[in-house]
Design an enzyme around this catalytic site. Structure first.
Site, PDB file in Angstrom:
ATOM      1  N   GLY A 179       0.844  -1.288   0.019  1.00  0.00           N
ATOM      2  CA  GLY A 179       0.005   0.176   0.049  1.00  0.00           C
ATOM      3  C   GLY A 179       0.856   1.417   0.075  1.00  0.00           C
ATOM      4  O   GLY A 179       1.604   1.432  -0.572  1.00  0.00           O
ATOM      5  N   SER A 180       0.163   2.197   0.777  1.00  0.00           N
ATOM      6  CA  SER A 180       0.787   3.727   0.695  1.00  0.00           C
ATOM      7  C   SER A 180       2.383   3.889   1.212  1.00  0.00           C
ATOM      8  O   SER A 180       2.883   4.929   1.126  1.00  0.00           O
ATOM      9  CB  SER A 180      -0.254   4.642   1.342  1.00  0.00           C
TER      10      SER A 180
END
Length: 334
Positions: free
Chosen positions: A42-43
């Site tokens: 993810g981020s």
């Protein structure tokens, strides 16, 4: 991991097992998620996107990116978890963890530049570690704009948590490549520079703001007396049958401290956390992983002889104050 030379002080994969009772061990417990398993984290990958942006000639430091409306690319719509109604600069994209902002940065960077830096950071190959349990990353390389955009915020690229720790160490180690090792390192540090000192300096400030800013996604990683910085990541888990699960997450947090002179990197990933009463049912990295980093930092710092900061240097404070992180306010347009 030692942020200066890549020495790994501790590594674990849970649930683990009792080797004295080997016949009753579940095979899943034998699998090393830390170095063998590959995941879309993810981020956390936005750290790399921002570092490449600062290093690249394609993006200027004062560029801003409109995140006020969802971004439609091919058949996909890219959205933000917490929408904002104004244009963000690069530090704000990271602190607010804007998928739209990251995707637009990646578009300006371009596919070839993105893949070049992923390769140089070791995120497309097995790590050269002193154990056989090593996972090989999977990276989409179809050259499509949508792929470039989604990789920028951690989808379309699956790596091990150790890959993420290594890349984090490289970013905070003045931009010089860090090679993880389980042995006491007697060799000279690598002279393989990935990012400039100036880019590393900017990234350290931004990572600190992710934790210290009231608008940051990792406020719960704040440990009294220690300058923790890092990046959260929450990704929908890939189904075994393909596609993504709306009910299961992979959450991660990659951290370094103290951010004015990073000594250690701590990276944690949790597979399919469950919302709890204390988290108001949320199962995102800011609620699940960030508090674990706080507890680890508080516990291990005395052991590692890292003393609490009583006074932060004026230079580091000046670097932090250079970036004004805005929240969700009416009329907050550039």
């Amino acid at each position: 991991m030692n942020a200066k030379n890549g020495e790994i002080y501790a590594i674990t994969s849970l649930p683990d097992y009792n080797a004295n009772n080997y016949n009753n061990i579940n095979n899943l417990n034998l699998f090393n998620k830390a170095t063998k398993g590959i995941y879309e984290l993810g981020s956390t990958l936005k750290l790399i996107t921002a570092a490449v942006a600062f290093e690249s000639d394609h993006v200027k430091e004062n560029d801003v990116f409109d995140v006020s409306t969802p971004l439609r690319v091919s058949s996909r719509t890219i959205r933000d978890f917490h929408p904002l109604n104004y244009r963000l600069n690069i530090p704000e994209v990271i602190v607010h963890s804007s998928n739209i902002g990251s995707a637009k940065i990646a578009k300006k960077i371009g596919t070839s530049t993105q893949l070049k830096y992923l390769k140089s950071l070791g995120l497309m190959d097995k790590l050269d570690l002193e154990i056989p349990e090593l996972g090989k990353p999977q990276v989409l390389k179809d050259g499509k704009l949508l792929t470039t955009m989604t990789i920028s915020y951690g989808h379309g690229i699956a790596i091990t948590p150790l890959h993420l720790a290594s890349a984090t160490a490289t970013i905070v180690n003045d931009g010089v490549a860090i090679k993880p090792t389980l042995l006491i390192s007697n060799s000279k540090l690598s002279n393989n520079r990935i990012f400039s000192s100036e880019t590393s300096k900017k990234m350290k400030s931004i990572m600190r703001l992710v934790v210290s800013s009231k608008h940051g996604t990792a406020k719960k990683a704040q440990a009294t007396g220690y300058l923790v910085g890092g990046k959260t990541g929450t990704a929908e888990k890939v189904n075994q049958t393909g596609g993504y699960s709306k009910k299961q997450n992979i959450v991660a947090f990659t951290a370094a401290y103290p951010m004015n002179d990073p000594q250690f990197v701590i990276t944690i990933m949790i597979d399919n956390p469950k919302g709890q009463k204390f988290s108001f049912g949320y199962r995102t990295a800011g609620w699940v992983a960030a508090p674990v980093i706080k507890r680890l930092v508080t516990r291990i710092s005395p052991i590692l002889n890292i003393k609490p900061e009583t006074k932060v240097t004026s230079d580091f404070t000046k670097d932090l104050n250079k970036y004004k992180i805005r929240g969700k306010k009416k009329g907050a347009n550039l």
